[in-house]
Design a protein around this motif. Sequence first.
Motif, short mmCIF file in Angstrom:
data_model
loop_
_atom_site.label_atom_id
_atom_site.label_comp_id
_atom_site.label_asym_id
_atom_site.label_seq_id
_atom_site.Cartn_x
_atom_site.Cartn_y
_atom_site.Cartn_z
N SER A 298 11.08 -10.88 -6.31
CA SER A 298 12.47 -11.15 -6.68
C SER A 298 12.54 -11.31 -8.19
CB SER A 298 12.96 -12.43 -5.98
OG SER A 298 12.35 -13.57 -6.57
N GLY A 299 13.73 -11.40 -8.71
CA GLY A 299 13.91 -11.55 -10.15
C GLY A 299 13.31 -12.83 -10.70
N ASP A 300 13.12 -13.84 -9.84
CA ASP A 300 12.56 -15.11 -10.29
C ASP A 300 11.04 -15.19 -10.16
OD1 ASP A 300 15.10 -16.03 -10.89
OD2 ASP A 300 15.40 -16.86 -8.88
N ASP A 301 10.43 -14.26 -9.44
CA ASP A 301 8.97 -14.29 -9.27
C ASP A 301 8.28 -13.99 -10.60
OD1 ASP A 301 9.15 -14.87 -6.59
OD2 ASP A 301 8.95 -12.77 -5.96
N GLU A 302 7.23 -14.75 -10.88
CA GLU A 302 6.49 -14.55 -12.13
C GLU A 302 5.36 -13.55 -12.00
OE1 GLU A 302 5.32 -18.21 -13.94
OE2 GLU A 302 7.29 -19.12 -13.64
N THR A 303 4.99 -13.19 -10.79
CA THR A 303 3.92 -12.22 -10.57
C THR A 303 4.36 -11.21 -9.52
OG1 THR A 303 2.93 -13.54 -8.80
CG2 THR A 303 2.15 -13.96 -11.06
N GLY A 304 3.49 -10.22 -9.27
CA GLY A 304 3.75 -9.26 -8.20
C GLY A 304 4.29 -7.92 -8.65
N ARG A 305 4.28 -7.67 -9.95
CA ARG A 305 4.82 -6.41 -10.46
C ARG A 305 3.77 -5.41 -10.90
NH1 ARG A 305 8.02 -10.47 -11.56
NH2 ARG A 305 10.23 -10.30 -11.06
N GLY A 306 2.50 -5.80 -10.87
CA GLY A 306 1.43 -4.95 -11.39
C GLY A 306 1.35 -3.59 -10.73
N LEU A 307 1.34 -3.54 -9.41
CA LEU A 307 1.25 -2.25 -8.73
C LEU A 307 2.54 -1.44 -8.87
CD1 LEU A 307 -0.78 -3.13 -5.52
CD2 LEU A 307 -1.57 -2.03 -7.63
N LEU A 308 3.68 -2.13 -9.01
CA LEU A 308 4.93 -1.41 -9.26
C LEU A 308 4.89 -0.72 -10.62
CD1 LEU A 308 7.47 -4.07 -7.91
CD2 LEU A 308 6.71 -1.97 -6.77
N LEU A 309 4.35 -1.42 -11.62
CA LEU A 309 4.18 -0.81 -12.95
C LEU A 309 3.22 0.37 -12.89
CD1 LEU A 309 3.94 -3.98 -15.21
CD2 LEU A 309 5.73 -2.25 -15.27
N LEU A 310 2.10 0.16 -12.21
CA LEU A 310 1.12 1.24 -12.06
C LEU A 310 1.76 2.45 -11.40
CD1 LEU A 310 -1.99 1.76 -12.46
CD2 LEU A 310 -2.21 1.15 -10.06
N ASP A 311 2.51 2.22 -10.35
CA ASP A 311 3.15 3.31 -9.63
C ASP A 311 4.17 4.04 -10.50
OD1 ASP A 311 3.24 4.67 -7.07
OD2 ASP A 311 5.29 3.88 -6.88
N ALA A 312 4.83 3.31 -11.39
CA ALA A 312 5.84 3.91 -12.27
C ALA A 312 5.21 4.74 -13.40
CB ALA A 312 6.74 2.83 -12.86
N VAL A 313 4.05 4.33 -13.87
CA VAL A 313 3.44 4.96 -15.03
C VAL A 313 2.45 6.07 -14.65
CG1 VAL A 313 1.94 4.54 -17.03
CG2 VAL A 313 3.75 2.93 -16.47
N ALA A 314 1.66 5.82 -13.62
CA ALA A 314 0.60 6.77 -13.24
C ALA A 314 1.16 7.94 -12.45
CB ALA A 314 -0.46 6.04 -12.42
N ARG A 315 0.52 9.08 -12.61
CA ARG A 315 0.88 10.25 -11.82
C ARG A 315 0.53 10.00 -10.36
NH1 ARG A 315 -0.79 16.17 -13.54
NH2 ARG A 315 1.34 16.24 -14.27
N ARG A 316 -0.63 9.37 -10.14
CA ARG A 316 -1.05 8.97 -8.80
C ARG A 316 -2.10 7.89 -8.93
NH1 ARG A 316 -5.11 12.99 -6.03
NH2 ARG A 316 -6.58 13.28 -7.72
N TRP A 317 -2.30 7.13 -7.85
CA TRP A 317 -3.31 6.08 -7.85
C TRP A 317 -3.75 5.84 -6.42
CZ3 TRP A 317 -2.61 1.35 -5.38
CH2 TRP A 317 -1.32 1.03 -4.98
N GLY A 318 -4.87 5.16 -6.29
CA GLY A 318 -5.37 4.89 -4.95
C GLY A 318 -6.57 3.96 -4.98
N VAL A 319 -7.16 3.78 -3.82
CA VAL A 319 -8.30 2.91 -3.63
C VAL A 319 -9.30 3.63 -2.74
CG1 VAL A 319 -9.08 0.66 -2.75
CG2 VAL A 319 -6.77 0.91 -3.67
N TRP A 320 -10.58 3.52 -3.06
CA TRP A 320 -11.58 3.97 -2.11
C TRP A 320 -12.64 2.90 -1.96
CZ3 TRP A 320 -12.09 6.86 -6.80
CH2 TRP A 320 -13.34 6.80 -7.39
N LEU A 321 -13.08 2.74 -0.72
CA LEU A 321 -14.10 1.75 -0.39
C LEU A 321 -15.48 2.37 -0.48
CD1 LEU A 321 -12.48 0.03 2.70
CD2 LEU A 321 -12.47 -0.74 0.33
N THR A 322 -16.44 1.56 -0.90
CA THR A 322 -17.84 1.97 -0.91
C THR A 322 -18.62 0.91 -0.14
OG1 THR A 322 -18.46 0.73 -2.89
CG2 THR A 322 -17.48 2.92 -3.24
#
Length: 136
Positions: free
Chosen positions: A86-110
């Motif tokens: 929400s607008g009052d939350d101080e955290t939780g925007r990192g992946l939204l920023l990543l999604d907006a800036v990066a062409r693509r992103w993901g995770v792989w497990l090892t």
Amino acid sequence: MTEPLVLELLALPKAVAEVRHAVREHLGAPCPEAQLCVSELLTNMINHVGEGAAVTVRLFLTPDGRTRLEVTDPDPHTWLIARSPSGDDETGRGLLLLDAVARRWGVWLTPIGKTVWCELPPDASTAQAGGEPTSP
């Protein structure tokens, strides 16, 4: 073409600024998108895996000119979840920023952890980075 940037470090808050600086120095030009993405990936790892964990940061150009960032940590169980803060939350925007800036992103497990990665579109300011990964 230069070698990829590979940093092995302990995940501490002070490392975020140091890694941003190393990315800029390696690319040899202003690179706000790459610096933002590496900051978000590393900060997310510190917040959710924990301070002091061993982490590897890699930056290189893909064969088609995209800048790829990877952050590898030793915890395959801490998964990334995109939130809707929400607008009052101080955290939780990192992946939204990543999604907006990066062409693509993901995770792989090892067997020994996970790698969170993102790719940025080709950009003249990042044309000096180089090398290829040893894994996808």
